[in-house]
Motif scaffolding. Structure first.
Motif, PDB file in Angstrom:
ATOM      1  N   SER A  34       7.347 -14.825 -28.008  1.00 13.84           N
ATOM      2  CA  SER A  34       7.966 -15.271 -26.824  1.00 13.84           C
ATOM      3  C   SER A  34       8.339 -14.064 -26.005  1.00 13.84           C
ATOM      4  O   SER A  34       8.097 -14.108 -24.606  1.00 13.84           O
ATOM      5  CB  SER A  34       9.121 -16.211 -27.018  1.00 13.84           C
ATOM      6  OG  SER A  34       9.741 -16.601 -25.799  1.00 13.84           O
ATOM      7  N   ILE A  35       8.945 -13.009 -26.351  1.00 15.21           N
ATOM      8  CA  ILE A  35       9.406 -11.996 -25.560  1.00 15.21           C
ATOM      9  C   ILE A  35       8.179 -11.089 -25.162  1.00 15.21           C
ATOM     10  O   ILE A  35       8.081 -10.738 -24.104  1.00 15.21           O
ATOM     11  CB  ILE A  35      10.122 -10.990 -26.537  1.00 15.21           C
ATOM     12  CG1 ILE A  35      11.480 -11.741 -26.868  1.00 15.21           C
ATOM     13  CG2 ILE A  35      10.391  -9.603 -25.619  1.00 15.21           C
ATOM     14  CD1 ILE A  35      12.613 -11.836 -25.674  1.00 15.21           C
ATOM     15  N   LYS A  36       7.146 -11.308 -25.817  1.00 17.30           N
ATOM     16  CA  LYS A  36       6.047 -10.359 -25.710  1.00 17.30           C
ATOM     17  C   LYS A  36       5.165 -11.255 -24.526  1.00 17.30           C
ATOM     18  O   LYS A  36       4.564 -10.640 -23.639  1.00 17.30           O
ATOM     19  CB  LYS A  36       5.153 -10.320 -26.797  1.00 17.30           C
ATOM     20  CG  LYS A  36       3.830  -9.498 -26.558  1.00 17.30           C
ATOM     21  CD  LYS A  36       2.946  -9.174 -27.817  1.00 17.30           C
ATOM     22  CE  LYS A  36       1.638  -8.445 -27.563  1.00 17.30           C
ATOM     23  NZ  LYS A  36       0.795  -8.313 -28.821  1.00 17.30           N
ATOM     24  N   ALA A  37       5.364 -12.632 -24.316  1.00 19.12           N
ATOM     25  CA  ALA A  37       4.452 -13.251 -23.333  1.00 19.12           C
ATOM     26  C   ALA A  37       5.201 -13.293 -22.159  1.00 19.12           C
ATOM     27  O   ALA A  37       4.813 -13.785 -21.251  1.00 19.12           O
ATOM     28  CB  ALA A  37       4.365 -14.688 -24.124  1.00 19.12           C
ATOM     29  N   MET A  38       6.530 -12.895 -22.256  1.00 22.00           N
ATOM     30  CA  MET A  38       7.378 -13.006 -20.721  1.00 22.00           C
ATOM     31  C   MET A  38       6.791 -12.124 -19.892  1.00 22.00           C
ATOM     32  O   MET A  38       6.474 -10.829 -20.086  1.00 22.00           O
ATOM     33  CB  MET A  38       8.822 -12.640 -21.378  1.00 22.00           C
ATOM     34  CG  MET A  38       9.666 -13.689 -21.533  1.00 22.00           C
ATOM     35  SD  MET A  38      11.532 -13.262 -21.883  1.00 22.00           S
ATOM     36  CE  MET A  38      11.870 -13.110 -20.225  1.00 22.00           C
ATOM     37  N   PRO A  39       6.833 -12.505 -18.552  1.00 24.38           N
ATOM     38  CA  PRO A  39       6.301 -11.707 -17.388  1.00 24.38           C
ATOM     39  C   PRO A  39       7.672 -10.707 -17.022  1.00 24.38           C
ATOM     40  O   PRO A  39       8.751 -10.796 -17.657  1.00 24.38           O
ATOM     41  CB  PRO A  39       6.195 -12.637 -16.367  1.00 24.38           C
ATOM     42  CG  PRO A  39       7.116 -13.761 -16.698  1.00 24.38           C
ATOM     43  CD  PRO A  39       7.101 -14.046 -18.177  1.00 24.38           C
ATOM     44  N   ALA A  40       7.291  -9.617 -16.664  1.00 26.89           N
ATOM     45  CA  ALA A  40       8.190  -8.803 -16.185  1.00 26.89           C
ATOM     46  C   ALA A  40       9.087  -9.484 -15.269  1.00 26.89           C
ATOM     47  O   ALA A  40       9.089 -10.400 -14.382  1.00 26.89           O
ATOM     48  CB  ALA A  40       7.505  -7.783 -15.356  1.00 26.89           C
ATOM     49  N   ILE A  41      10.645  -9.077 -15.496  1.00 27.73           N
ATOM     50  CA  ILE A  41      11.677  -9.609 -14.515  1.00 27.73           C
ATOM     51  C   ILE A  41      12.099  -8.483 -13.641  1.00 27.73           C
ATOM     52  O   ILE A  41      12.808  -7.612 -14.344  1.00 27.73           O
ATOM     53  CB  ILE A  41      12.841 -10.254 -15.201  1.00 27.73           C
ATOM     54  CG1 ILE A  41      12.216 -11.574 -16.151  1.00 27.73           C
ATOM     55  CG2 ILE A  41      14.166 -10.676 -14.534  1.00 27.73           C
ATOM     56  CD1 ILE A  41      13.032 -12.191 -17.040  1.00 27.73           C
ATOM     57  N   GLY A  43      10.612  -6.300 -12.212  1.00 24.96           N
ATOM     58  CA  GLY A  43       9.938  -5.007 -12.410  1.00 24.96           C
ATOM     59  C   GLY A  43      10.094  -4.556 -13.785  1.00 24.96           C
ATOM     60  O   GLY A  43       9.386  -3.433 -14.121  1.00 24.96           O
ATOM     61  N   GLU A  44      10.908  -5.243 -14.823  1.00 27.18           N
ATOM     62  CA  GLU A  44      10.952  -4.653 -16.172  1.00 27.18           C
ATOM     63  C   GLU A  44      10.595  -5.647 -17.196  1.00 27.18           C
ATOM     64  O   GLU A  44      10.701  -6.731 -17.089  1.00 27.18           O
ATOM     65  CB  GLU A  44      12.589  -4.651 -16.284  1.00 27.18           C
ATOM     66  CG  GLU A  44      13.016  -3.659 -17.530  1.00 27.18           C
ATOM     67  CD  GLU A  44      14.524  -3.881 -17.689  1.00 27.18           C
ATOM     68  OE1 GLU A  44      15.051  -2.576 -18.212  1.00 27.18           O
ATOM     69  OE2 GLU A  44      15.315  -4.460 -17.162  1.00 27.18           O
ATOM     70  N   GLU A  62      16.458  -3.750 -23.790  1.00 31.41           N
ATOM     71  CA  GLU A  62      16.525  -3.638 -22.338  1.00 31.41           C
ATOM     72  C   GLU A  62      17.812  -4.598 -21.699  1.00 31.41           C
ATOM     73  O   GLU A  62      18.174  -4.443 -20.645  1.00 31.41           O
ATOM     74  CB  GLU A  62      15.386  -4.240 -21.348  1.00 31.41           C
ATOM     75  CG  GLU A  62      14.156  -3.259 -21.661  1.00 31.41           C
ATOM     76  CD  GLU A  62      13.409  -3.642 -23.022  1.00 31.41           C
ATOM     77  OE1 GLU A  62      12.323  -2.825 -23.059  1.00 31.41           O
ATOM     78  OE2 GLU A  62      13.661  -4.437 -23.805  1.00 31.41           O
ATOM     79  N   ARG A  63      18.252  -5.405 -22.678  1.00 30.93           N
ATOM     80  CA  ARG A  63      19.377  -6.283 -22.603  1.00 30.93           C
ATOM     81  C   ARG A  63      20.603  -5.958 -23.484  1.00 30.93           C
ATOM     82  O   ARG A  63      21.742  -6.535 -23.311  1.00 30.93           O
ATOM     83  CB  ARG A  63      18.874  -7.848 -22.894  1.00 30.93           C
ATOM     84  CG  ARG A  63      17.637  -8.151 -21.972  1.00 30.93           C
ATOM     85  CD  ARG A  63      18.302  -8.566 -20.777  1.00 30.93           C
ATOM     86  NE  ARG A  63      19.014  -9.517 -20.276  1.00 30.93           N
ATOM     87  CZ  ARG A  63      19.514  -9.718 -19.242  1.00 30.93           C
ATOM     88  NH1 ARG A  63      19.085  -9.123 -17.953  1.00 30.93           N
ATOM     89  NH2 ARG A  63      20.533 -10.666 -19.033  1.00 30.93           N
ATOM     90  N   GLY A  64      20.309  -5.183 -24.442  1.00 32.35           N
ATOM     91  CA  GLY A  64      21.295  -4.865 -25.368  1.00 32.35           C
ATOM     92  C   GLY A  64      21.779  -6.079 -26.200  1.00 32.35           C
ATOM     93  O   GLY A  64      22.885  -6.117 -26.727  1.00 32.35           O
TER      94      GLY A  64
END
Length: 227
Positions: A34-41, A43-44, A62-64
């Motif tokens: 699911s994380i891998k399939a997420m588009p950039a938010i 620019g990240e 990136e989110r801690g």
């Protein structure tokens, strides 16, 4: 929980406890995919990596946010600190021994969790008979004797549970039978009539699926337990 960790909160840790090792591997794989399939938010692009050389804890750097996924047969695998969100999955199937039981496991995890906005404790399971710990806790929630809210998800709410009446074939007495929709309806038992006519909760496709699945189960009680 992933939605909260990736969109709403940083440094927001979660614990997912399942009943057996294979289920933990499956849940962890689903989360990573699911994380891998997420588009950039903004620019990240988010990633998911191992945390501090542990096998059962992953992090979205990136989110801690840390995600601990473990299983009930090894309670140490899900002990954590500063937990904001907890999901106990298939809790009715957690093993119960003198040294390890669902109540002890729950309390050890919940004691490290906090309350407030964007926090949660979810206890979820397929039914596993009457009288076990999960059954008792669900009954207490249903009777409003605890702070948990009882939620029951019937099988017909799930979109996958449909079987088309293509070619006017339908299930009857465990086998496919050719006939019209009207003939299919004429074979309804009291339970099916109640769902379709009285409460309007099911489609014909729902009921056809249920008949198909029931024909593969050892008993009606087992069908009701699993679905």
């Amino acid at each position: 929980m992933k939605w909260i960790q990736t969109i709403h909160r940083k440094n927001w840790n979660s614990v997912i406890c399942v009943h057996v090792r294979d289920a933990a591997i499956n849940v962890r794989s689903m989360y990573e995919s699911s994380i891998k399939a997420m588009p950039a938010i903004n620019g990240e692009k988010y990633t998911m990596k191992g945390f501090a050389n542990t096998q059962n804890i992953k992090e979205i750097p990136e989110r801690g946010c840390r995600i601990t996924v473990g299983f009930a047969t090894e309670p140490e695998s899900v002990r954590s600190q500063n937990v904001k969100m907890v999901h106990f999955s298939e809790e009715a199937f957690y093993p119960s021994t003198d040294g390890n039981n669902p109540a002890l496991l729950e309390s050890s995890i919940i004691s490290s969790s906090t309350s407030g906005p964007y926090t949660m404790i979810v206890r979820e399971s397929t039914a596993n008979g009457v009288g076990d710990y999960f059954y008792e806790q669900y009954q207490k929630a249903k009777n409003k004797e605890t702070s948990y809210e009882a939620v029951f998800a019937p099988w017909f709410m799930i979109k996958l549970y449909e079987e088309t009446l293509a070619g006017s074939y339908y299930m009857h007495n465990g086998r496919k039978k050719k006939g019209t929709v009207a003939e299919f309806i004429s074979t309804f038992n009291e339970y099916e009539e109640n769902l379709f006519f009285n409460h309007k909760l099911c489609t014909l496709e729902n009921l056809n699926w249920r008949r198909m699945m029931a024909a593969t189960m050892p008993s009606e009680s087992k069908m009701k337990q699993e679905f």
